[in-house]
Design a protein around this motif. Structure first.
Motif, PDB file in Angstrom:
ATOM      1  N   GLY A   1       2.135  -2.691   2.209  1.00 49.12           N
ATOM      2  CA  GLY A   1       1.005  -3.623   1.632  1.00 49.12           C
ATOM      3  C   GLY A   1       0.925  -4.203  -0.021  1.00 49.12           C
ATOM      4  O   GLY A   1       0.034  -4.871  -0.259  1.00 49.12           O
ATOM      5  N   ARG A   2       2.156  -3.948  -0.493  1.00 47.86           N
ATOM      6  CA  ARG A   2       2.239  -4.253  -1.919  1.00 47.86           C
ATOM      7  C   ARG A   2       3.369  -4.972  -2.154  1.00 47.86           C
ATOM      8  O   ARG A   2       4.312  -4.853  -1.437  1.00 47.86           O
ATOM      9  CB  ARG A   2       2.638  -2.994  -2.714  1.00 47.86           C
ATOM     10  CG  ARG A   2       1.360  -1.746  -2.481  1.00 47.86           C
ATOM     11  CD  ARG A   2       0.343  -2.173  -3.050  1.00 47.86           C
ATOM     12  NE  ARG A   2      -0.606  -0.770  -3.192  1.00 47.86           N
ATOM     13  CZ  ARG A   2      -1.761  -0.859  -3.150  1.00 47.86           C
ATOM     14  NH1 ARG A   2      -2.540  -1.902  -3.220  1.00 47.86           N
ATOM     15  NH2 ARG A   2      -2.619   0.399  -3.127  1.00 47.86           N
TER      16      ARG A   2
ATOM     17  N   TYR B   1      -2.052  -7.346  -5.248  1.00 51.48           N
ATOM     18  CA  TYR B   1      -1.593  -6.505  -4.450  1.00 51.48           C
ATOM     19  C   TYR B   1       0.046  -7.079  -3.452  1.00 51.48           C
ATOM     20  O   TYR B   1       0.877  -6.404  -3.247  1.00 51.48           O
ATOM     21  CB  TYR B   1      -2.283  -5.479  -3.403  1.00 51.48           C
ATOM     22  CG  TYR B   1      -3.226  -4.608  -4.124  1.00 51.48           C
ATOM     23  CD1 TYR B   1      -2.610  -3.796  -5.053  1.00 51.48           C
ATOM     24  CD2 TYR B   1      -4.611  -4.664  -3.854  1.00 51.48           C
ATOM     25  CE1 TYR B   1      -3.320  -2.825  -5.890  1.00 51.48           C
ATOM     26  CE2 TYR B   1      -5.432  -3.811  -4.397  1.00 51.48           C
ATOM     27  CZ  TYR B   1      -4.999  -2.932  -5.391  1.00 51.48           C
ATOM     28  OH  TYR B   1      -5.652  -1.805  -5.999  1.00 51.48           O
ATOM     29  N   THR B   2      -0.325  -8.298  -3.299  1.00 45.14           N
ATOM     30  CA  THR B   2       0.713  -8.847  -2.617  1.00 45.14           C
ATOM     31  C   THR B   2       1.738  -9.681  -3.425  1.00 45.14           C
ATOM     32  O   THR B   2       2.764 -10.248  -3.021  1.00 45.14           O
ATOM     33  CB  THR B   2       0.069  -9.700  -1.310  1.00 45.14           C
ATOM     34  OG1 THR B   2      -0.826 -10.798  -1.895  1.00 45.14           O
ATOM     35  CG2 THR B   2      -0.699  -8.925  -0.411  1.00 45.14           C
TER      36      THR B   2
ATOM     37  N   THR C   1      -7.980 -12.056  -7.187  1.00 46.14           N
ATOM     38  CA  THR C   1      -8.325 -11.122  -6.370  1.00 46.14           C
ATOM     39  C   THR C   1      -7.655 -10.069  -6.285  1.00 46.14           C
ATOM     40  O   THR C   1      -6.386 -10.113  -6.681  1.00 46.14           O
ATOM     41  CB  THR C   1      -8.678 -11.740  -4.968  1.00 46.14           C
ATOM     42  OG1 THR C   1      -7.562 -12.053  -4.355  1.00 46.14           O
ATOM     43  CG2 THR C   1      -9.562 -12.862  -4.887  1.00 46.14           C
ATOM     44  N   ALA C   2      -8.118  -8.977  -5.772  1.00 44.19           N
ATOM     45  CA  ALA C   2      -7.293  -7.560  -5.696  1.00 44.19           C
ATOM     46  C   ALA C   2      -6.144  -7.858  -4.583  1.00 44.19           C
ATOM     47  O   ALA C   2      -4.860  -7.377  -4.708  1.00 44.19           O
ATOM     48  CB  ALA C   2      -7.976  -6.341  -5.357  1.00 44.19           C
ATOM     49  N   ASP C   3      -6.451  -8.551  -3.566  1.00 45.69           N
ATOM     50  CA  ASP C   3      -5.364  -8.890  -2.518  1.00 45.69           C
ATOM     51  C   ASP C   3      -4.450  -9.672  -3.129  1.00 45.69           C
ATOM     52  O   ASP C   3      -3.150  -9.619  -2.691  1.00 45.69           O
ATOM     53  CB  ASP C   3      -6.201  -9.554  -1.344  1.00 45.69           C
ATOM     54  CG  ASP C   3      -7.028  -8.816  -0.597  1.00 45.69           C
ATOM     55  OD1 ASP C   3      -6.814  -7.505  -0.511  1.00 45.69           O
ATOM     56  OD2 ASP C   3      -7.893  -9.179   0.204  1.00 45.69           O
ATOM     57  N   GLN C   4      -4.686 -10.446  -3.942  1.00 46.03           N
ATOM     58  CA  GLN C   4      -3.563 -11.534  -4.699  1.00 46.03           C
ATOM     59  C   GLN C   4      -2.490 -10.709  -5.622  1.00 46.03           C
ATOM     60  O   GLN C   4      -1.484 -10.883  -5.449  1.00 46.03           O
ATOM     61  CB  GLN C   4      -4.213 -12.678  -5.346  1.00 46.03           C
ATOM     62  CG  GLN C   4      -4.616 -13.513  -4.578  1.00 46.03           C
ATOM     63  CD  GLN C   4      -5.317 -14.792  -5.553  1.00 46.03           C
ATOM     64  OE1 GLN C   4      -5.685 -14.430  -6.791  1.00 46.03           O
ATOM     65  NE2 GLN C   4      -5.480 -16.057  -4.872  1.00 46.03           N
TER      66      GLN C   4
ATOM     67  N   TYR D   1      -3.729 -13.921 -10.970  1.00 47.97           N
ATOM     68  CA  TYR D   1      -4.317 -13.052  -9.901  1.00 47.97           C
ATOM     69  C   TYR D   1      -5.834 -12.844  -9.910  1.00 47.97           C
ATOM     70  O   TYR D   1      -6.210 -12.314 -10.856  1.00 47.97           O
ATOM     71  CB  TYR D   1      -3.759 -11.980  -9.605  1.00 47.97           C
ATOM     72  CG  TYR D   1      -2.038 -11.861  -9.497  1.00 47.97           C
ATOM     73  CD1 TYR D   1      -1.693 -12.410  -8.090  1.00 47.97           C
ATOM     74  CD2 TYR D   1      -1.184 -11.657 -10.503  1.00 47.97           C
ATOM     75  CE1 TYR D   1      -0.120 -12.293  -8.120  1.00 47.97           C
ATOM     76  CE2 TYR D   1       0.161 -11.882 -10.362  1.00 47.97           C
ATOM     77  CZ  TYR D   1       0.695 -12.276  -9.081  1.00 47.97           C
ATOM     78  OH  TYR D   1       1.988 -12.429  -9.116  1.00 47.97           O
TER      79      TYR D   1
END
Length: 180
Positions: free
Chosen positions: A106-107, A158-159, A153-156, A151
């Motif tokens: 997921g990273r 992490y990816t 958000t956290a999702d942006q 980035y």
């Protein structure tokens, strides 16, 4: 004067001219006492530039005026410089081998653990006095100044495909905001 001497003289004149900015950058770094990162680089850069200047001068004078003794000194010194460059390159690859990184689910970035690096590098990084200097160098760098803008958000985050230094700097920035 033969064609090979002309070519050697021209190449050494170019190397002679290129050594001046190298020496100048080393002198400039030595005028910056507040930067701990540059502190370790200033004298090796000045020494490298000076050696390059002397070797190029010997090659230029030897080729231009056809002095066999200077050409022999030039060839020997150039062989030593090339061997030293190869040694430093091999040393850098051995110390920082790529087997230490691993993917994390997921990273978008790879994780690194100190245990995967060479013992020489671990000994120099684990020492608390050295780590304070290393941390100061990393904190002063501009590596991650744009991450907060890229980035949202956290999702942006992490990816996203970012370097380990950028991950560390962004996390340190967030921790500093939290504690202040």
């Amino acid at each position: 004067m033969g064609v090979s001497n002309n070519v050697t003289a021209v190449l050494n004149l170019i190397a002679l001219l290129c050594s001046v900015p190298i020496i100048s950058s080393g002198v400039w770094l030595s005028s910056k006492p507040d930067n701990e990162c540059a502190h370790h680089l200033r004298w090796p850069i000045v020494i490298l530039g000076t050696l390059l200047l002397l070797v190029a001068l010997a090659g230029f004078v030897g080729a231009y005026w056809n002095r066999q003794g200077l050409l022999a000194v030039y060839l020997f010194a150039m062989a030593l410089l090339i061997a030293a460059l190869l040694f430093v390159t091999v040393f850098a690859f051995v110390v920082t081998r790529d087997e230490v990184s691993f993917s994390f689910p997921g990273r978008g970035y790879r994780e690194y653990r100190l245990a995967g690096f060479s013992s020489w590098l671990r000994e120099h990084v684990v020492d608390p006095e050295d780590w304070v200097k290393i941390r100061a160098c990393l904190a002063d760098s501009d590596v991650c100044s744009k991450l907060a803008l890229d980035y949202f958000t956290a999702d942006q985050f992490y990816t996203g495909h970012i370097s380990p230094l950028q991950v560390r700097d962004l996390m340190m920035h967030e921790l500093n905001k939290f504690w202040v």
